[in-house]
Design an enzyme around this catalytic site. Structure first.
Site, mmCIF file in Angstrom:
data_model
loop_
_atom_site.group_PDB
_atom_site.id
_atom_site.type_symbol
_atom_site.label_atom_id
_atom_site.label_comp_id
_atom_site.label_asym_id
_atom_site.label_seq_id
_atom_site.Cartn_x
_atom_site.Cartn_y
_atom_site.Cartn_z
ATOM 1 N N MET A 1 0.822 -1.205 0.000
ATOM 2 C CA MET A 1 0.000 0.000 0.000
ATOM 3 C C MET A 1 0.867 1.271 0.000
ATOM 4 O O MET A 1 0.758 2.103 -0.897
ATOM 5 C CB MET A 1 -0.913 -0.007 1.238
ATOM 6 C CG MET A 1 -1.718 1.247 1.402
ATOM 7 S SD MET A 1 -3.040 1.065 2.601
ATOM 8 C CE MET A 1 -2.189 0.554 4.074
ATOM 9 N N LEU A 2 1.727 1.407 0.993
ATOM 10 C CA LEU A 2 2.548 2.619 1.065
ATOM 11 C C LEU A 2 3.546 2.685 -0.091
ATOM 12 O O LEU A 2 3.809 3.764 -0.627
ATOM 13 C CB LEU A 2 3.276 2.668 2.421
ATOM 14 C CG LEU A 2 4.142 3.892 2.657
ATOM 15 C CD1 LEU A 2 3.332 5.193 2.546
ATOM 16 C CD2 LEU A 2 4.817 3.822 4.029
ATOM 17 N N ASP A 25 14.073 -9.774 -2.346
ATOM 18 C CA ASP A 25 13.661 -10.306 -1.047
ATOM 19 C C ASP A 25 14.600 -9.713 0.002
ATOM 20 O O ASP A 25 15.790 -10.032 0.021
ATOM 21 C CB ASP A 25 13.767 -11.845 -1.083
ATOM 22 C CG ASP A 25 13.425 -12.463 0.254
ATOM 23 O OD1 ASP A 25 13.098 -11.716 1.203
ATOM 24 O OD2 ASP A 25 13.508 -13.702 0.355
ATOM 25 N N ILE A 26 14.065 -8.848 0.851
ATOM 26 C CA ILE A 26 14.964 -8.160 1.794
ATOM 27 C C ILE A 26 15.503 -9.088 2.890
ATOM 28 O O ILE A 26 16.351 -8.685 3.672
ATOM 29 C CB ILE A 26 14.317 -6.889 2.420
ATOM 30 C CG1 ILE A 26 13.101 -7.220 3.288
ATOM 31 C CG2 ILE A 26 13.996 -5.856 1.364
ATOM 32 C CD1 ILE A 26 12.682 -6.075 4.214
ATOM 33 N N ALA A 49 7.571 -4.852 4.522
ATOM 34 C CA ALA A 49 7.463 -5.304 5.909
ATOM 35 C C ALA A 49 6.543 -6.512 5.998
ATOM 36 O O ALA A 49 5.724 -6.750 5.115
ATOM 37 C CB ALA A 49 6.903 -4.181 6.791
ATOM 38 N N THR A 51 3.450 -7.311 7.741
ATOM 39 C CA THR A 51 2.498 -6.395 8.369
ATOM 40 C C THR A 51 1.250 -7.069 8.961
ATOM 41 O O THR A 51 0.327 -6.378 9.381
ATOM 42 C CB THR A 51 2.032 -5.327 7.345
ATOM 43 O OG1 THR A 51 1.535 -6.004 6.187
ATOM 44 C CG2 THR A 51 3.141 -4.391 6.960
ATOM 45 N N TYR A 114 4.651 -8.313 16.340
ATOM 46 C CA TYR A 114 4.861 -7.376 15.230
ATOM 47 C C TYR A 114 5.627 -6.138 15.743
ATOM 48 O O TYR A 114 6.636 -5.729 15.163
ATOM 49 C CB TYR A 114 3.504 -6.978 14.642
ATOM 50 C CG TYR A 114 3.543 -5.795 13.704
ATOM 51 C CD1 TYR A 114 4.072 -5.908 12.420
ATOM 52 C CD2 TYR A 114 3.031 -4.547 14.100
ATOM 53 C CE1 TYR A 114 4.091 -4.813 11.563
ATOM 54 C CE2 TYR A 114 3.049 -3.455 13.240
ATOM 55 C CZ TYR A 114 3.580 -3.590 11.984
ATOM 56 O OH TYR A 114 3.601 -2.502 11.142
ATOM 57 N N LYS A 118 9.428 -4.822 14.680
ATOM 58 C CA LYS A 118 9.655 -3.502 14.098
ATOM 59 C C LYS A 118 10.647 -2.706 14.951
ATOM 60 O O LYS A 118 11.481 -1.975 14.436
ATOM 61 C CB LYS A 118 8.339 -2.726 13.992
ATOM 62 C CG LYS A 118 7.329 -3.294 13.016
ATOM 63 C CD LYS A 118 7.743 -3.228 11.559
ATOM 64 C CE LYS A 118 7.771 -1.837 10.991
ATOM 65 N NZ LYS A 118 8.119 -1.830 9.535
#
Ligand SMILES: NC(=O)c1ccc[n+]([C@@H]2O[C@H](COP(=O)([O-])OP(=O)(O)OC[C@H]3O[C@@H](n4cnc5c(N)ncnc54)[C@H](OP(=O)(O)O)[C@@H]3O)[C@@H](O)[C@H]2O)c1
Length: 269
Positions: A1-2, A25-26, A49, A51, A114, A118
């Site tokens: 989305m972002l 792929d991070i 992320a 999420t 989560y 983060k």
């Protein structure tokens, strides 16, 4: 989305190289290192992320691989290539015990997996990347994802009454507004940690009511406690982020959440 909102915001004035998860792929340090070394961008903007807040309770390792280790790989690669790294974090790193908006340097105490993943990610970025910018935001909605607003509208399409939680208070944030402010921060080469949300606060119940009101939908919204849903992950009861650093730096705050929501709903229609 972002990520999609960022691509739109940066399309003017920047040369953007956008990657989907299939392109990069991070969680793979080798892939991250080689892609970044190849391009050597001025900025890396990380909107990737894990999420799924509830999913992270059962998949804590997976959440950490993406949110914590993924951030670490990006931080190391950015530092090595001499790039700046911008990454996003969340209001869910706070425990919700406060009753006044959280400042950027307030004590962090996540209450779910989560939030923990983060927070570790933030820590890695600060430790391993000299030129970093961490933007914490909350309650995102916008095109390209199913945020709270879209979920409420979907539910309202099939029932005369919906339930919404009244004991969680935060600041709904429109992804396009956040992306535009992100661009401003990048253009001014800001560093450190910033809280960036639309202005004002509400409960999820109030958020749902305003959504239906703006759409002229006559849906009954029943206020319920969080315990009603038996979600695997605990949520902070109060997670308003005070946009203190924006104020200190004389950067205009984002518009009130009600105005941003009205724009989003109008664009959907
Ligand atoms: N949504 C919110 O309410 C909210 C609130 C506060 C903060 N944030 C933060 O804001 C940022 C953007 O959130 P969002 O809502 O835009 O998230 P989103 O819509 O769920 O998008 C996350 C993206 O990350 C990708 N991704 C997942 N694992 C990856 C990996 N290993 N390598 C590369 N890409 C990967 C996903 O790709 P696939 O779909 O292909 O897996 C997806 O495109 C995140 O940092 C999030 O923590 C969000």
């Amino acid at each position: 989305m972002l990520g999609q909102a960022l691509c739109r915001a940066f399309a003017q004035g920047f040369e953007v190289v956008a990657w989907r998860s299939a392109d990069l792929d991070i969680t793979s340090p080798a892939e991250v290192r080689s892609k970044i070394a190849q391009i050597r961008p001025d900025w890396i903007v990380n909107a990737a992320a894990y999420t799924d807040v509830d999913g992270a309770e059962a998949e804590a390792v997976e959440a950490c691989k993406v949110n914590a280790l993924g951030s670490r790989h990006l931080a190391l690669a950015a530092n090595e290539a001499g790039c700046r790294l911008l990454s996003y974090s969340t209001d869910y790193i706070f425990d919700g015990e406060s009753r006044t908006p959280y400042g950027e340097s307030d004590r962090v105490c996540p209450i779910n997996q989560y939030g923990r993943s983060k927070w570790i990610g933030e820590d890695y970025i600060r430790t391993f990347c000299r030129r970093h910018l961490i933007v914490r935001t909350s309650w995102l909605y916008g095109p390209g994802g199913e945020g709270f607003v879209d979920t409420m509208l979907r539910l309202a399409a099939s029932r005369p009454e919906v339930e919404a939680v009244e004991d969680q208070v935060g600041s709904p944030t429109f992804s396009l507004d956040l992306a535009a402010k992100t661009k401003e921060l990048v253009e001014h080469d800001r560093r450190g940690t910033y809280h960036v949300t639309n202005s004002g606060q509400c409960s999820k119940y109030e958020f749902a009511c305003r959504t239906f009101e703006l759409c002229s939908l006559h849906v009954k919204v029943r206020p319920v406690p969080s315990s009603r849903f038996h979600n695997p992950a605990a949520r902070p009861s109060y997670s308003v982020l005070g946009n203190h650093r924006l104020k200190q730096d004389g950067i205009p705050l984002l518009r009130p959440w009600q105005k941003a929501l009205a724009d989003y709903l109008e664009s959907k229609q």
